[in-house]
Design a protein around this motif. Sequence first.
Motif, PDB file in Angstrom:
ATOM      1  N   VAL A   1       0.628  -1.154   0.171  1.00 57.67           N
ATOM      2  CA  VAL A   1       0.278   0.241  -0.458  1.00 57.67           C
ATOM      3  C   VAL A   1       0.831   1.579  -0.267  1.00 57.67           C
ATOM      4  O   VAL A   1       2.185   1.184   0.865  1.00 57.67           O
ATOM      5  CB  VAL A   1      -1.076  -0.273   1.170  1.00 57.67           C
ATOM      6  CG1 VAL A   1      -0.030   0.200   2.774  1.00 57.67           C
ATOM      7  CG2 VAL A   1      -1.611   1.374   1.134  1.00 57.67           C
ATOM      8  N   PHE A   2       0.591   2.151  -1.378  1.00 54.61           N
ATOM      9  CA  PHE A   2       1.182   3.689  -1.217  1.00 54.61           C
ATOM     10  C   PHE A   2       0.456   4.869  -0.043  1.00 54.61           C
ATOM     11  O   PHE A   2      -0.236   4.867   0.073  1.00 54.61           O
ATOM     12  CB  PHE A   2       0.771   3.739  -2.367  1.00 54.61           C
ATOM     13  CG  PHE A   2       2.618   3.102  -3.430  1.00 54.61           C
ATOM     14  CD1 PHE A   2       3.482   4.161  -3.078  1.00 54.61           C
ATOM     15  CD2 PHE A   2       1.516   2.284  -4.349  1.00 54.61           C
ATOM     16  CE1 PHE A   2       4.439   4.046  -4.674  1.00 54.61           C
ATOM     17  CE2 PHE A   2       2.518   2.157  -4.334  1.00 54.61           C
ATOM     18  CZ  PHE A   2       4.267   2.427  -5.325  1.00 54.61           C
ATOM     19  N   LEU A   3       1.705   5.019   1.476  1.00 53.00           N
ATOM     20  CA  LEU A   3       1.324   6.023   2.291  1.00 53.00           C
ATOM     21  C   LEU A   3       2.347   7.256   1.441  1.00 53.00           C
ATOM     22  O   LEU A   3       3.463   6.912   0.604  1.00 53.00           O
ATOM     23  CB  LEU A   3       1.594   5.364   3.363  1.00 53.00           C
ATOM     24  CG  LEU A   3       0.885   4.555   3.521  1.00 53.00           C
ATOM     25  CD1 LEU A   3       1.919   3.648   5.365  1.00 53.00           C
ATOM     26  CD2 LEU A   3      -0.679   4.704   3.964  1.00 53.00           C
ATOM     27  N   LEU A   4       2.348   8.278   2.376  1.00 54.98           N
ATOM     28  CA  LEU A   4       2.626   9.399   1.762  1.00 54.98           C
ATOM     29  C   LEU A   4       3.472  10.111   3.081  1.00 54.98           C
ATOM     30  O   LEU A   4       2.616   9.416   4.189  1.00 54.98           O
ATOM     31  CB  LEU A   4       2.262  10.799   0.759  1.00 54.98           C
ATOM     32  CG  LEU A   4       1.172  11.177   1.533  1.00 54.98           C
ATOM     33  CD1 LEU A   4       0.600  11.949   2.405  1.00 54.98           C
ATOM     34  CD2 LEU A   4      -0.339  11.475   0.829  1.00 54.98           C
ATOM     35  N   ARG A   5       4.611  10.811   3.341  1.00 50.03           N
ATOM     36  CA  ARG A   5       4.771  11.570   4.314  1.00 50.03           C
ATOM     37  C   ARG A   5       4.597  13.263   4.075  1.00 50.03           C
ATOM     38  O   ARG A   5       5.274  13.207   3.740  1.00 50.03           O
ATOM     39  CB  ARG A   5       6.518  11.218   4.538  1.00 50.03           C
ATOM     40  CG  ARG A   5       6.580  11.682   5.839  1.00 50.03           C
ATOM     41  CD  ARG A   5       8.704  10.975   6.817  1.00 50.03           C
ATOM     42  NE  ARG A   5       9.608  11.249   5.356  1.00 50.03           N
ATOM     43  CZ  ARG A   5       9.742  12.611   5.342  1.00 50.03           C
ATOM     44  NH1 ARG A   5       9.587  13.235   6.940  1.00 50.03           N
ATOM     45  NH2 ARG A   5      10.979  12.394   5.360  1.00 50.03           N
ATOM     46  N   ARG A   6       3.642  13.541   4.831  1.00 46.32           N
ATOM     47  CA  ARG A   6       2.864  14.760   5.179  1.00 46.32           C
ATOM     48  C   ARG A   6       3.791  15.376   4.948  1.00 46.32           C
ATOM     49  O   ARG A   6       4.936  15.679   6.487  1.00 46.32           O
ATOM     50  CB  ARG A   6       1.744  14.528   5.807  1.00 46.32           C
ATOM     51  CG  ARG A   6       0.669  14.157   6.102  1.00 46.32           C
ATOM     52  CD  ARG A   6      -0.513  13.872   6.609  1.00 46.32           C
ATOM     53  NE  ARG A   6      -0.764  15.222   7.415  1.00 46.32           N
ATOM     54  CZ  ARG A   6      -1.898  15.644   6.018  1.00 46.32           C
ATOM     55  NH1 ARG A   6      -2.138  15.236   5.093  1.00 46.32           N
ATOM     56  NH2 ARG A   6      -1.801  17.415   6.166  1.00 46.32           N
ATOM     57  N   GLY A   7       3.703  16.807   4.171  1.00 48.87           N
ATOM     58  CA  GLY A   7       5.119  17.525   4.356  1.00 48.87           C
ATOM     59  C   GLY A   7       4.272  18.717   5.352  1.00 48.87           C
ATOM     60  O   GLY A   7       5.471  19.409   4.730  1.00 48.87           O
ATOM     61  N   ILE A   8       2.654  18.972   5.348  1.00 49.19           N
ATOM     62  CA  ILE A   8       2.401  19.979   6.252  1.00 49.19           C
ATOM     63  C   ILE A   8       1.101  20.054   7.435  1.00 49.19           C
ATOM     64  O   ILE A   8       1.310  18.297   7.047  1.00 49.19           O
ATOM     65  CB  ILE A   8       1.416  20.805   4.819  1.00 49.19           C
ATOM     66  CG1 ILE A   8       0.295  19.709   4.377  1.00 49.19           C
ATOM     67  CG2 ILE A   8       1.963  21.628   3.731  1.00 49.19           C
ATOM     68  CD1 ILE A   8      -0.617  20.424   3.662  1.00 49.19           C
ATOM     69  N   GLU A   9       1.547  20.250   7.563  1.00 48.34           N
ATOM     70  CA  GLU A   9       0.304  20.448   9.288  1.00 48.34           C
ATOM     71  C   GLU A   9      -1.170  19.963   8.968  1.00 48.34           C
ATOM     72  O   GLU A   9      -1.390  20.214   7.851  1.00 48.34           O
ATOM     73  CB  GLU A   9       0.432  21.255  10.368  1.00 48.34           C
ATOM     74  CG  GLU A   9       1.949  21.408  10.444  1.00 48.34           C
ATOM     75  CD  GLU A   9       2.775  20.756  11.455  1.00 48.34           C
ATOM     76  OE1 GLU A   9       2.025  19.751  12.083  1.00 48.34           O
ATOM     77  OE2 GLU A   9       3.448  20.881  12.053  1.00 48.34           O
ATOM     78  N   PRO A  10      -1.916  19.148   9.531  1.00 48.95           N
ATOM     79  CA  PRO A  10      -1.265  18.540  10.758  1.00 48.95           C
ATOM     80  C   PRO A  10      -0.614  17.357  10.310  1.00 48.95           C
ATOM     81  O   PRO A  10      -0.567  16.797   9.618  1.00 48.95           O
ATOM     82  CB  PRO A  10      -3.022  18.237  11.409  1.00 48.95           C
ATOM     83  CG  PRO A  10      -3.442  18.551   9.840  1.00 48.95           C
ATOM     84  CD  PRO A  10      -3.366  18.747   9.070  1.00 48.95           C
TER      85      PRO A  10
ATOM     86  N   MET B   1       5.502  10.261  -6.947  1.00 48.60           N
ATOM     87  CA  MET B   1       5.684  11.919  -7.301  1.00 48.60           C
ATOM     88  C   MET B   1       5.712  12.868  -5.597  1.00 48.60           C
ATOM     89  O   MET B   1       4.815  12.740  -5.002  1.00 48.60           O
ATOM     90  CB  MET B   1       5.081  12.936  -7.988  1.00 48.60           C
ATOM     91  CG  MET B   1       4.907  14.353  -8.699  1.00 48.60           C
ATOM     92  SD  MET B   1       3.076  14.812  -9.175  1.00 48.60           S
ATOM     93  CE  MET B   1       1.913  14.526  -7.836  1.00 48.60           C
ATOM     94  N   VAL B   2       6.882  13.338  -5.768  1.00 46.10           N
ATOM     95  CA  VAL B   2       7.169  14.097  -4.145  1.00 46.10           C
ATOM     96  C   VAL B   2       6.669  15.293  -4.935  1.00 46.10           C
ATOM     97  O   VAL B   2       6.870  16.420  -5.169  1.00 46.10           O
ATOM     98  CB  VAL B   2       8.495  14.000  -4.245  1.00 46.10           C
ATOM     99  CG1 VAL B   2       8.724  15.229  -2.747  1.00 46.10           C
ATOM    100  CG2 VAL B   2       8.772  12.113  -3.863  1.00 46.10           C
ATOM    101  N   THR B   3       5.842  16.034  -3.245  1.00 43.57           N
ATOM    102  CA  THR B   3       5.328  17.624  -3.601  1.00 43.57           C
ATOM    103  C   THR B   3       6.026  17.850  -1.972  1.00 43.57           C
ATOM    104  O   THR B   3       6.387  17.072  -1.115  1.00 43.57           O
ATOM    105  CB  THR B   3       4.078  17.634  -4.220  1.00 43.57           C
ATOM    106  OG1 THR B   3       2.866  16.746  -3.046  1.00 43.57           O
ATOM    107  CG2 THR B   3       3.833  17.002  -5.114  1.00 43.57           C
ATOM    108  N   PRO B   4       5.036  19.453  -2.384  1.00 45.21           N
ATOM    109  CA  PRO B   4       5.854  19.996  -0.943  1.00 45.21           C
ATOM    110  C   PRO B   4       4.383  19.178  -0.138  1.00 45.21           C
ATOM    111  O   PRO B   4       5.214  19.267   2.141  1.00 45.21           O
ATOM    112  CB  PRO B   4       5.184  21.527  -1.140  1.00 45.21           C
ATOM    113  CG  PRO B   4       5.709  21.677  -2.421  1.00 45.21           C
ATOM    114  CD  PRO B   4       5.053  20.459  -3.535  1.00 45.21           C
ATOM    115  N   GLU B   5       3.131  18.541  -0.155  1.00 46.04           N
ATOM    116  CA  GLU B   5       2.051  18.098   0.356  1.00 46.04           C
ATOM    117  C   GLU B   5       3.011  16.682   0.714  1.00 46.04           C
ATOM    118  O   GLU B   5       2.896  16.500   1.728  1.00 46.04           O
ATOM    119  CB  GLU B   5       0.944  18.025   0.417  1.00 46.04           C
ATOM    120  CG  GLU B   5       0.358  19.516   0.075  1.00 46.04           C
ATOM    121  CD  GLU B   5      -0.924  19.107  -0.626  1.00 46.04           C
ATOM    122  OE1 GLU B   5      -1.697  18.527  -0.338  1.00 46.04           O
ATOM    123  OE2 GLU B   5      -1.061  19.808  -1.168  1.00 46.04           O
TER     124      GLU B   5
END
Length: 216
Positions: free
Chosen positions: A96-105, A170-174
């Motif tokens: 499963v793909f997860l993302l590491r959050r770049g923004i709060e919260p 894809m990596v983004t600021p988010e």
Amino acid sequence: MSHGQRTPMPHGLSDLRAGGDVEARPDAFDAGAGRGVPTWLAATLNYCSRCGAALRLGTLPAEDRDRLACDACGYIAYVNPRLVVTTLPVNDAGEVFLLRRGIEPGRGLWAQPGGFMEIDETVHEGAIRETLEETGLVVEPGEVVGLYTRPEAAIVVIAFVARIVGGAPMVTPEALEVRPFAPEAIPWPELAFRSSEWALRDWVRRVRPDLAQDSR
Ligand SMILES: [Zn+2]
């Protein structure tokens, strides 16, 4: 319309005012202390959106709970949860793909892609759109893994298991990082939201019941 003298918090909740934004204060609402409008949300509900007069919290005929209403025009400001549409994008390897959050919260923590449903889209369209925006993956939502209520954030989260049919991570600021996790490698202590944990547990229970005992 004249704003006149604006008295903060005319409905008498000023002592509960929390400030901050939606999920930045996830614990502002203490479910154990009684139900009601989360304090951070009450802090945004001071004036009638129809006529601009002060809203007042009180009893109304034919309403089973106190409501915020406008004495000037009769408008009732109902407060309801919003729907957050999310997916668990699964690849051919069953990860499963997860993302590491770049923004709060939850900055720096892991979550599934998702966001607020827009007013002019279906839940499927919203889930596809948010997943593409946050991960670069094109998905086809399948079964609903679960539906989760987070009253402190005034949201209901729907999680679809989703098949990846295109795109590329894809990596983004988010999203500082986007990567797949095998069911036995979910980063449980580093998940951003309780609803992420609930959805992933329900997914693991489906795909790897042998791992499903409380892994925390
Ligand atoms: Zn009004």
